[in-house]
Write a protein that holds these residues in place. Structure first.
Motif, short mmCIF file in Angstrom:
data_model
loop_
_atom_site.label_atom_id
_atom_site.label_comp_id
_atom_site.label_asym_id
_atom_site.label_seq_id
_atom_site.Cartn_x
_atom_site.Cartn_y
_atom_site.Cartn_z
N ASP A 63 0.83 -1.22 0.00
CA ASP A 63 0.00 0.00 0.00
C ASP A 63 0.86 1.26 0.00
OD1 ASP A 63 -2.40 -1.25 -0.16
OD2 ASP A 63 -2.85 -1.18 1.98
N THR A 99 1.84 1.63 -3.53
CA THR A 99 0.64 1.96 -4.31
C THR A 99 0.33 3.45 -4.21
OG1 THR A 99 -0.23 -0.25 -3.88
CG2 THR A 99 -1.79 1.40 -4.66
N LEU A 100 0.56 4.02 -3.03
CA LEU A 100 0.33 5.46 -2.86
C LEU A 100 1.22 6.27 -3.79
CD1 LEU A 100 -0.33 5.90 0.90
CD2 LEU A 100 -1.35 7.29 -0.88
N GLY A 101 2.48 5.84 -3.94
CA GLY A 101 3.36 6.51 -4.88
C GLY A 101 2.80 6.47 -6.29
N LEU A 133 -0.39 5.98 -7.16
CA LEU A 133 -1.71 6.65 -7.26
C LEU A 133 -1.57 8.16 -7.39
CD1 LEU A 133 -4.03 4.84 -4.69
CD2 LEU A 133 -4.41 5.09 -7.14
N PHE A 134 -0.45 8.70 -6.90
CA PHE A 134 -0.25 10.14 -6.98
C PHE A 134 1.00 10.36 -7.83
CE2 PHE A 134 -3.12 9.23 -3.61
CZ PHE A 134 -4.11 10.15 -3.84
N GLY A 135 1.99 11.04 -7.35
CA GLY A 135 3.23 11.16 -8.12
C GLY A 135 3.11 12.02 -9.37
N GLY A 167 0.07 13.61 -11.51
CA GLY A 167 -1.12 13.37 -10.69
C GLY A 167 -1.35 11.90 -10.44
N GLY A 168 -0.61 11.02 -11.14
CA GLY A 168 -0.65 9.60 -10.82
C GLY A 168 -1.75 8.81 -11.53
N GLU A 169 -1.71 7.52 -11.27
CA GLU A 169 -2.68 6.57 -11.82
C GLU A 169 -4.01 6.71 -11.07
OE1 GLU A 169 -2.59 3.99 -14.28
OE2 GLU A 169 -4.68 4.01 -13.64
N ARG A 170 -5.12 6.78 -11.81
CA ARG A 170 -6.43 6.98 -11.15
C ARG A 170 -7.00 5.68 -10.59
NH1 ARG A 170 -7.18 12.50 -10.44
NH2 ARG A 170 -5.12 12.90 -11.26
N ARG A 223 -7.11 2.22 -8.71
CA ARG A 223 -6.38 1.63 -7.61
C ARG A 223 -5.82 0.25 -7.95
NH1 ARG A 223 -8.70 2.79 -1.48
NH2 ARG A 223 -7.37 1.09 -0.80
N ARG A 239 -12.49 2.43 -0.31
CA ARG A 239 -11.92 1.72 -1.46
C ARG A 239 -11.41 2.65 -2.54
NH1 ARG A 239 -15.86 -2.96 -3.25
NH2 ARG A 239 -14.00 -3.37 -4.46
N ARG A 277 -9.43 6.15 -4.35
CA ARG A 277 -8.17 6.90 -4.36
C ARG A 277 -8.24 8.02 -3.32
NH1 ARG A 277 -6.53 11.21 -7.65
NH2 ARG A 277 -4.32 11.20 -8.21
N ILE A 301 -7.57 6.49 0.20
CA ILE A 301 -6.18 6.14 0.52
C ILE A 301 -5.36 7.41 0.70
CG2 ILE A 301 -5.21 5.85 -1.80
CD1 ILE A 301 -3.80 3.32 -0.71
N VAL A 342 4.67 12.69 -1.86
CA VAL A 342 4.25 11.70 -2.84
C VAL A 342 3.29 12.32 -3.87
CG1 VAL A 342 2.53 9.83 -2.88
CG2 VAL A 342 4.67 9.48 -1.69
N GLY A 343 2.77 13.50 -3.55
CA GLY A 343 1.89 14.19 -4.51
C GLY A 343 0.45 14.31 -4.07
N VAL A 344 0.18 14.06 -2.77
CA VAL A 344 -1.19 14.18 -2.26
C VAL A 344 -1.45 15.65 -1.90
CG1 VAL A 344 -2.76 13.55 -0.40
CG2 VAL A 344 -1.23 11.83 -1.37
#
Lengths: 247, 314
Positions: free
Chosen positions: A101, A104-106, A108-110, A113-116, A118, B167, B169, B172, B187-189
């Motif tokens: 997880d 995964t956070l890296g 999802l964002f990054g 804006g990251g992968e949408r 999950r 569940r 984005r 999390i 991390v970009g949040v």
């Protein structure tokens, strides 16, 4: 955003802490695909520089450009979206989450804006865990990892952000020689994937093998820049590390 | 995953069937329990997922109550319009206050939120349209079954929202903020935006519960609407059930409501004492809440409680 601009450029960066000058007029460039080493004795201002680039601190003077555009007024999350990823000297995992997880956070964002999605982000996270050799520990809680594995996790998390520029703040500190070798190999493989890397280290031995070029900070000032071998022979660098030789 | 949701259908059906038992006291207990569970579930969105402990959610409850009461008693509008007005007031206050207060962390955030309800209480006690100190009387509707089903529907909606959050984005990101806000930003949040969204979502459900409660009891005043004891109950019930989980706050609210109801029928001072004891023991032995008990006990047996005590080393 011109193609001729370097990936990263610092111009006249200055940072003071209540009168104490931590960084003074620091200027340098990073070309795409390079591994740049940044060394200096304790208290030279290395971590301050990383915090200025990452956005955790704001400079008192000077400017920071990324792909030609100024970023020194942007908050950390915006810089992450632009493609700047950093690790911490004291690793900062999300302690209550699993290793998977965390990574995964890296993803999802990054950058960008990251992968949408999950599920897709989890798949990418698994690949990065594999890349750093932490796949067997994917289900463990992050705060149960030992020192070297925490560093691997920090690597996987920041790589999952798909950064263009990677700031590695003393990732090799406290590693055994064998672990240092695998970290060096890992950073080379990262560069081979097209990322530009700024490696900050206190210890000189690993970084001379790894870096294309070296920057040396001492008392907040850049005192040398160039090929590792030449820089390490520079009398000012020798003096900064060993102290003035007594005749 | 989808099948597990189907298992909830009979539970929901049984809960929905309670008014047909015809027991007035049971229905009234049910309305109170469902509404307080909604408050706990709403509190969970910010408090449970991001770890920002708010003692100010009763402000949204009071705004929901006053929005509904002003629309119905002063402007003679229908109930649903009152609910909407209350929700809009709560969203506006959450959006305006959220920006500055969500910059504060840990105990500083908690302390600042303590003042919000008191300030709004003083404000409404001086507004003519809100009936000043005396309050407002809403039109009387003797239909407890309707209030019960409305409350159940609202709790179900809040729980579906939390299940989606858990569940998503978005969810999390909230958890990342709780675990390490600086690392989340690196991390970009966009922590500010996500915290604000969580607060606004909590404000909407809390205000709707306040609106339903106001119409049900037909009378509201500043002290009863901006009631800071509600804040303590939301926090305790969520912590007792399991913060940051989908069903923990609901279970915590139901169990504690039932315990309190049973004890209150006996000697009231002994009830308060025992209630305090239950909470004390829960905090020590069940820091992750009642919902963690099943899995934890199966995995570790009695050592589960010892492991929990060790977690308090901070």
């Amino acid at each position: 955003m011109s193609e001729t601009a370097p990936l990263f450029e610092a111009r006249g960066l200055t940072k003071r802490f209540q009168g104490l000058v931590a960084l003074s007029e620091v200027s340098f460039r990073l070309e795409r695909g390079a591994i740049m080493g940044l060394i200096g004795p304790n208290g030279a201002g290395k971590s301050t520089l990383v915090s200025l680039i990452g956005g955790a601190l704001a400079p008192d003077a000077g400017e920071i450009r990324f792909e030609g555009a100024r970023i020194d007024h942007l908050p950390p999350f915006r810089r992450a979206h632009l493609g700047i990823g950093r690790t911490y000297q004291l690793t900062k995992p999300f302690p209550g989450l699993s290793v998977l997880d965390n990574v995964t956070l890296g993803a999802l964002f990054g950058a960008g804006g990251g992968e949408r999605d999950r599920a897709k982000a989890r798949e990418q996270a698994r690949e990065w865990l594999d890349f750093v050799g932490l796949a067997p520990q994917a289900a463990q809680h992050a705060d149960h990892l030992g020192g070297p594995d925490r560093k691997r996790l920090e690597f996987a998390k920041v790589l999952a952000m798909r950064p263009k520029l990677l700031l590695l703040d003393e990732v090799m500190a406290g590693l055994t020689p064998a672990e240092t070798d695998s970290a060096v190999a890992l950073i080379r493989r990262i560069r081979d994937r097209g990322m530009t890397v700024l490696v900050i280290e206190h210890v000189v031995s690993a970084i001379r093998r790894l870096s294309d070029r070296l920057l040396v900070l001492n008392h907040g000032q850049l005192i040398a820049e160039g090929e590792p071998a030449a820089v390490l022979r520079d009398p000012r660098v020798v003096e900064a590390y060993l102290g003035r030789r007594r005749a | 995953m989808k099948w597990r949701w189907l298992a909830l259908a009979p539970v929901l059906a049984v809960l929905a069937g309670v008014p047909w038992l015809g027991d007035a006291v049971l229905i009234q207990f049910g309305i109170n329990a469902l509404l307080i569970a909604t408050l706990a579930q709403s509190w969970n969105i910010l408090g449970g997922f991001t770890g920002y402990v708010s003692f100010g959610n009763s402000a949204f409850y009071g705004l929901g109550a006053y929005g509904t009461a002003i629309a119905m008693a002063q402007w003679h509008q229908p109930f649903w319009l009152g609910l909407a007005l209350g929700a809009v007031l709560a969203v506006v206050v959450a959006a305006v206050l959220g920006g500055p207060i969500l910059r504060l962390r840990g105990p500083y955030f908690a302390i600042v939120t303590l003042g919000i309800s008191a300030a709004l209480s003083a404000l409404f006690a001086n507004l003519d349209i809100a009936g000043k100190n005396i309050g407002l009387i809403l039109p009387l509707t003797r239909d407890d079954a309707m209030f019960y089903e409305l409350s159940l529907g609202l709790l179900a909606a809040a729980t579906v929202a939390v299940a989606w959050i858990a569940r998503s984005r978005f969810g999390i990101a909230l958890i990342a903020i709780r675990e390490n806000e600086d690392a989340a930003a690196a991390v970009g949040v966009d922590a500010t935006r996500y915290k604000l969204a969580a607060l606004i979502l909590a404000a909407v459900f809390t205000a709707l519960a306040g609106g339903i409660h106001a119409y049900w009891i037909t009378f509201i005043d500043p002290a009863g609407s901006f009631d800071t004891t509600l804040d303590v109950r939301m926090v305790i019930m969520t912590m007792f059930g399991g913060p940051g989980t989908v069903f923990g706050p609901v279970i915590g609210a139901f169990v504690l409501s039932a315990i309190y109801e049973v004890l209150a029928n006996g000697i009231s001072t002994a009830a308060a004492l025992f209630f305090g004891l239950v909470i004390l023991l829960a905090v020590i032995f069940l820091p992750k809440g009642l919902i963690d008990l099943g899995g934890g006990f199966r995995a570790l047996g009695w050592r589960y409680f010892l492991a929990n005590i060790e977690r308090h080393r901070l």
